[in-house]
Design a protein around this motif. Structure first.
Motif, mmCIF file in Angstrom:
data_model
loop_
_atom_site.group_PDB
_atom_site.id
_atom_site.type_symbol
_atom_site.label_atom_id
_atom_site.label_comp_id
_atom_site.label_asym_id
_atom_site.label_seq_id
_atom_site.Cartn_x
_atom_site.Cartn_y
_atom_site.Cartn_z
ATOM 1 N N ASN A 104 0.881 -1.192 0.053
ATOM 2 C CA ASN A 104 -0.038 0.046 -0.142
ATOM 3 C C ASN A 104 0.814 1.193 0.001
ATOM 4 O O ASN A 104 2.127 1.261 0.335
ATOM 5 C CB ASN A 104 -0.957 0.034 1.181
ATOM 6 C CG ASN A 104 -0.255 -0.017 2.443
ATOM 7 O OD1 ASN A 104 0.331 1.200 2.867
ATOM 8 N ND2 ASN A 104 -0.123 -1.154 3.151
ATOM 9 N N ARG A 105 0.216 2.434 -0.500
ATOM 10 C CA ARG A 105 0.859 3.632 -0.110
ATOM 11 C C ARG A 105 -0.226 4.649 -0.053
ATOM 12 O O ARG A 105 -1.258 4.584 -0.429
ATOM 13 C CB ARG A 105 1.808 3.989 -1.188
ATOM 14 C CG ARG A 105 1.205 4.210 -2.823
ATOM 15 C CD ARG A 105 2.183 4.256 -3.729
ATOM 16 N NE ARG A 105 1.761 4.260 -4.942
ATOM 17 C CZ ARG A 105 1.271 5.341 -5.718
ATOM 18 N NH1 ARG A 105 1.183 6.640 -4.953
ATOM 19 N NH2 ARG A 105 0.572 5.218 -6.940
ATOM 20 N N GLY A 106 0.233 5.976 0.633
ATOM 21 C CA GLY A 106 -0.672 7.005 0.526
ATOM 22 C C GLY A 106 -0.806 8.049 -0.721
ATOM 23 O O GLY A 106 0.110 8.037 -1.454
ATOM 24 N N LEU A 107 -1.771 8.517 -0.974
ATOM 25 C CA LEU A 107 -2.064 9.368 -1.927
ATOM 26 C C LEU A 107 -2.028 10.827 -1.478
ATOM 27 O O LEU A 107 -2.552 11.044 -0.490
ATOM 28 C CB LEU A 107 -3.252 9.015 -2.875
ATOM 29 C CG LEU A 107 -3.477 7.473 -3.274
ATOM 30 C CD1 LEU A 107 -4.799 7.324 -3.993
ATOM 31 C CD2 LEU A 107 -2.474 7.391 -4.377
ATOM 32 N N ARG A 108 -1.453 11.791 -2.421
ATOM 33 C CA ARG A 108 -1.393 13.106 -2.134
ATOM 34 C C ARG A 108 -2.369 13.746 -3.363
ATOM 35 O O ARG A 108 -2.230 13.341 -4.404
ATOM 36 C CB ARG A 108 -0.220 13.982 -2.227
ATOM 37 C CG ARG A 108 1.009 13.245 -0.938
ATOM 38 C CD ARG A 108 0.364 13.404 0.250
ATOM 39 N NE ARG A 108 0.404 14.847 0.633
ATOM 40 C CZ ARG A 108 0.115 15.068 1.822
ATOM 41 N NH1 ARG A 108 -0.668 14.173 2.638
ATOM 42 N NH2 ARG A 108 -0.103 16.438 2.146
ATOM 43 N N VAL A 109 -3.235 14.537 -2.954
ATOM 44 C CA VAL A 109 -4.003 15.391 -3.946
ATOM 45 C C VAL A 109 -3.600 16.891 -3.769
ATOM 46 O O VAL A 109 -3.485 17.277 -2.758
ATOM 47 C CB VAL A 109 -5.466 14.965 -3.905
ATOM 48 C CG1 VAL A 109 -5.801 13.503 -4.392
ATOM 49 C CG2 VAL A 109 -5.960 15.324 -2.771
#
Length: 192
Positions: A91-96
């Motif tokens: 998994n990995r975090g998303l940045r918007v």
């Protein structure tokens, strides 16, 4: 009854007719070796079903040593039944980008989590977030269940045991053949 199961029963019955300590030790050795091989095959088969590291799967599969149950001997592989934290999978975090009129173009915020539970099937969920778990210090993935600080649910994937149950019938014939060949080899040695 499959051919492998029938052959294994014939070989084990022949082995049981040999009396003495040596036959029991030989049978324990065969069962122990087969169970260890079953663990290795289980790790590989589970790794093909879920996106967990082989080391993690290996830590949650253990070999049960040979034990006599009445007239029969048994050995096996046991898996952890506890659900696996979703954060243990890839998994990995998303940045918007932030949509704020006074901020510059480089400003971002948390945009959810993307990951993979099954190899080749990626999920992207903007409502998931990472959280430190109290007590264990582990990192988990959670989703809000309502308003308030503690209104969230920590998410889990399938346990190693659940996946092992789905693959064990696939590897059982190979293990039965392996044990039958080893016992047959021991019988040939005993009668020479």
């Amino acid at each position: 009854m499959s051919k492998a199961t029938r052959d294994m029963k014939i070989v084990l019955d022949a082995m049981a007719q040999l009396t003495g300590k040596h036959s029991a030790v030989a049978l324990q050795t065969v069962l122990s070796d087969t169970a260890k091989h079953g663990r290795e095959r289980g790790v590989a088969a589970i790794g093909g079903q879920v996106a967990l590291s082989k080391q993690y799967i290996g830590r949650h599969l253990r070999v049960l040593p040979p034990a006599q149950k009445g007239d029969y001997w048994e050995a096996g592989v046991q898996a952890t039944r506890r659900g696996v934290l979703l954060s243990r999978f890839e998994n990995r975090g998303l940045r918007v980008p932030k949509k704020h009129p006074r901020r510059g173009k480089g400003s971002t915020k948390h945009g959810g989590v993307t990951g993979m539970v099954k190899p080749g099937r990626r999920y992207t969920e903007p409502k998931f977030f990472f959280i430190g778990l109290r007590g264990s210090g582990a990192k988990g993935i959670a989703v809000r269940t309502g308003q308030g600080r503690d209104a969230y649910k920590v998410l889990h994937g399938p346990s190693v045991s659940q996946v092992f149950q789905s693959v064990r019938n696939d590897i059982a014939p190979e293990l039965q053949d392996r044990a039958a060949r080893q016992v047959a080899g021991l019988l040939l040695e005993a009668f020479e």
